[in-house]
Design a protein around this motif. Structure first.
Motif, mmCIF file in Angstrom:
data_model
loop_
_atom_site.group_PDB
_atom_site.id
_atom_site.type_symbol
_atom_site.label_atom_id
_atom_site.label_comp_id
_atom_site.label_asym_id
_atom_site.label_seq_id
_atom_site.Cartn_x
_atom_site.Cartn_y
_atom_site.Cartn_z
ATOM 1 N N VAL A 103 0.841 -1.190 0.000
ATOM 2 C CA VAL A 103 0.000 0.000 0.000
ATOM 3 C C VAL A 103 0.887 1.255 0.000
ATOM 4 O O VAL A 103 1.901 1.307 0.685
ATOM 5 C CB VAL A 103 -0.987 -0.005 1.204
ATOM 6 C CG1 VAL A 103 -0.263 -0.075 2.531
ATOM 7 C CG2 VAL A 103 -1.909 1.197 1.158
ATOM 8 N N GLU A 127 -1.080 3.792 -6.039
ATOM 9 C CA GLU A 127 -0.303 4.981 -5.659
ATOM 10 C C GLU A 127 0.996 5.069 -6.469
ATOM 11 O O GLU A 127 1.445 6.167 -6.805
ATOM 12 C CB GLU A 127 0.017 4.972 -4.156
ATOM 13 C CG GLU A 127 -1.214 5.063 -3.246
ATOM 14 C CD GLU A 127 -1.779 3.694 -2.842
ATOM 15 O OE1 GLU A 127 -1.398 2.677 -3.485
ATOM 16 O OE2 GLU A 127 -2.583 3.632 -1.895
ATOM 17 N N ASP A 151 -6.943 -3.325 -9.878
ATOM 18 C CA ASP A 151 -8.005 -2.468 -9.351
ATOM 19 C C ASP A 151 -9.271 -2.839 -10.119
ATOM 20 O O ASP A 151 -9.260 -2.900 -11.353
ATOM 21 C CB ASP A 151 -7.618 -1.004 -9.611
ATOM 22 C CG ASP A 151 -8.072 -0.093 -8.488
ATOM 23 O OD1 ASP A 151 -8.905 -0.524 -7.671
ATOM 24 O OD2 ASP A 151 -7.589 1.052 -8.438
ATOM 25 N N ILE A 218 -6.988 2.248 1.993
ATOM 26 C CA ILE A 218 -7.904 2.345 0.849
ATOM 27 C C ILE A 218 -9.355 2.462 1.327
ATOM 28 O O ILE A 218 -10.188 3.083 0.660
ATOM 29 C CB ILE A 218 -7.711 1.178 -0.160
ATOM 30 C CG1 ILE A 218 -8.623 1.379 -1.378
ATOM 31 C CG2 ILE A 218 -7.909 -0.173 0.453
ATOM 32 C CD1 ILE A 218 -8.454 0.380 -2.485
ATOM 33 N N ASP A 221 -9.757 6.062 1.943
ATOM 34 C CA ASP A 221 -9.786 6.710 0.619
ATOM 35 C C ASP A 221 -11.140 6.515 -0.062
ATOM 36 O O ASP A 221 -11.622 7.411 -0.768
ATOM 37 C CB ASP A 221 -8.699 6.129 -0.295
ATOM 38 C CG ASP A 221 -7.299 6.622 0.054
ATOM 39 O OD1 ASP A 221 -7.178 7.559 0.861
ATOM 40 O OD2 ASP A 221 -6.335 6.057 -0.492
ATOM 41 N N SER A 222 -11.740 5.361 0.129
ATOM 42 C CA SER A 222 -13.052 5.113 -0.491
ATOM 43 C C SER A 222 -14.107 5.998 0.164
ATOM 44 O O SER A 222 -15.025 6.460 -0.498
ATOM 45 C CB SER A 222 -13.470 3.656 -0.333
ATOM 46 O OG SER A 222 -12.533 2.840 -0.976
ATOM 47 N N ASN A 227 -10.051 7.746 -3.187
ATOM 48 C CA ASN A 227 -9.758 6.525 -3.945
ATOM 49 C C ASN A 227 -10.185 6.689 -5.400
ATOM 50 O O ASN A 227 -9.453 6.309 -6.314
ATOM 51 C CB ASN A 227 -10.450 5.322 -3.304
ATOM 52 C CG ASN A 227 -10.105 4.024 -4.014
ATOM 53 O OD1 ASN A 227 -8.932 3.745 -4.275
ATOM 54 N ND2 ASN A 227 -11.113 3.240 -4.378
ATOM 55 N N GLU A 231 -7.914 6.751 -8.683
ATOM 56 C CA GLU A 231 -8.268 5.845 -9.793
ATOM 57 C C GLU A 231 -8.470 6.596 -11.106
ATOM 58 O O GLU A 231 -8.203 6.059 -12.188
ATOM 59 C CB GLU A 231 -9.526 5.056 -9.439
ATOM 60 C CG GLU A 231 -9.254 4.042 -8.346
ATOM 61 C CD GLU A 231 -10.426 3.119 -8.032
ATOM 62 O OE1 GLU A 231 -10.264 2.248 -7.174
ATOM 63 O OE2 GLU A 231 -11.501 3.267 -8.659
#
Ligand code: NAD
Ligand code: MG
Length: 398
Positions: A103, A127, A151, A218, A221-222, A227, A231
């Motif tokens: 990560v 990242e 992803d 993550i 981030d979501s 995130n 993306e």
């Protein structure tokens, strides 16, 4: 002959899902090397089961691991340490496939090493691509690496692109008839929270994603939609498109993992139950298919698929990422570094949830942008952005 796999970040959520897929196909794959940053107990369990040839841990953990290996009679497993060890296993001559599942920025150099060694690289560590964009893509072309997205959204886009897309991309003439990429987002656990409610959410609530089970960083981030911002940048690099061709669509059920629209009016989607074993299996075996335990999608059970636009007032991180991509150069590196620092501070309850994008915005405004000419400049900027973000966190009382 089985293919040798190196898993960077084996103890994490993606690492574990990768093992789950590999375990079902011992006739096709072997686990050659793995890395872990903490959780030696988990690492030991993995080593007992999979018997890798090489393991990488931080230097300060090496002695303890050696003792554990001695007790378990695993003395034949070589122990390497730190970044040099990660790079060594990523570019190892005997390795065919590298799963990049560390990560954050710590994954940049090993992922790039795997790309430069011309491996099949399964990219989960978004990242690293956000930071090094053009350099990583150029290295993949130059060294013949196959950089395949793990992803779920990018894997879905990849599956929805024409079969000759990779060749077209390599020759620099993608005449694919693509008009738009629709990048789907679940919206995270706070999709319907008001701004006031968002101010008080806890790390525990932020880490509880409605559809996916993931690592802490993550998950946060979501929840902020950063995130999706990362993306967006990832998609621009992977598919050589500019950010205005990427539309973010909030789709709370996470059944459609992303879509590609074509100039003739077609929209192609990839669907499935939200389980990372599917994109991992796809990237492992592409262009073939591997069986997994993921149950087939039952559309009668799903019944409804909903879509809405993202709210960039409550979730400003998405716009920050778009601005960083538009600005180009080192801005995505600054965005990523400041976000990593801010997420860590939020997890330690030093700052509130809505302060995460504020810290990122501050760093973007206060770190000088320039061309991302080489990896040294990128790493230096990553360090400066972290310092500025950390200082700002102290200034705002964190
Ligand atoms: P995680 O936190 O569960 O696991 C991270 C792994 O990296 C662990 O093995 C840990 O030991 C290792 N690690 C952490 N810090 C390190 C450091 N400084 N140096 C070396 N190793 C270090 O994370 P995850 O959810 O598995 O995510 C891994 C990557 O995959 C992230 O970049 C994430 O954005 C991406 N990703 C994850 C998912 C998911 O469903 N979990 C989906 C898409 C993309
Ligand atoms: Mg994703």
């Amino acid at each position: 002959m089985t293919q040798a796999v190196c898993i960077l970040g084996v103890t994490g959520s993606i690492g574990q899902s990768t093992l789950k897929v590999l375990e079902q196909h011992p006739d096709q794959y072997n686990v050659f090397a793995v890395s872990a940053y903490s959780r030696l107990d988990e690492l030991l369990k993995i080593c007992k089961q999979h018997r890798p040839k090489v393991v990488v841990v931080p230097n300060e953990k090496a002695l303890e691991l050696k003792e554990l290996f001695n007790q378990e009679n695993l003395i034949n497993i070589e122990i390497l340490t730190d970044q040099s060890g990660l790079i060594a296993i990523a570019e190892h001559n005997d390795v065919d496939i590298v799963m990049a599942a560390i990560v954050g920025a710590a994954g940049l150099l090993p992922t790039l090493a795997a790309v430069k060694a011309g491996k099949r690289v399964l990219l989960a560590n978004k990242e690293s691509l956000v930071m090094s964009g053009d350099i990583m893509m150029q290295a993949a072309r130059q060294h013949g690496a196959l950089l395949l997205p793990v992803d779920s959204e990018h894997n879905a886009i990849f599956q929805s692109l024409p079969h000759d897309y990779l060749d077209a991309e390599r020759t620099g003439q993608p005449q694919l008839g693509v008009s738009q990429i629709l990048l789907t987002a679940s919206g995270g656990p706070f999709l319907n929270h008001t701004l006031d409610q968002l101010k008080d959410v806890t790390p525990q609530q932020a880490c509880k994603h409605p559809n996916w089970s993931m690592g802490q960083k993550i998950s946060v981030d979501s929840a902020t939609l950063m995130n999706k911002g990362l993306e967006l940048i990832e998609a621009c690099h992977l598919f050589s498109i500019s950010e205005h061709f990427v539309t973010v669509v909030v789709h709370p059920q996470s059944i459609i993992h992303s879509m590609v629209q074509y100039v003739d009016g077609s929209t192609l989607a990839q669907m499935g139950n939200p389980d990372m074993c599917t994109p991992i299996a796809h990237a492992l075996a592409w262009p073939k298919r591997l069986k997994t335990d993921v149950p087939a999608l039952n559309l009668f059970d799903v019944a409804h698929l909903n879509f809405q636009s993202p709210d960039t007032i409550r979730f400003p991180a998405l716009d920050l990422a778009r601005q960083a991509m538009r600005a180009g150069g080192l801005a995505p590196t600054v965005l990523n570094a400041a976000n990593e620092v801010a997420v860590a501070a939020f997890l330690k309850q030093q700052i509130g949830f809505t302060q995460i994008p504020e810290v990122v915005d501050y760093a973007l405004q206060n770190v000088q942008n320039a061309k991302a000419e080489n990896i040294d400049i990128i790493l230096h900027t990553d360090m400066i952005a972290r310092q500025i973000a950390e200082k700002h966190i102290v200034d705002i009382g964190g």
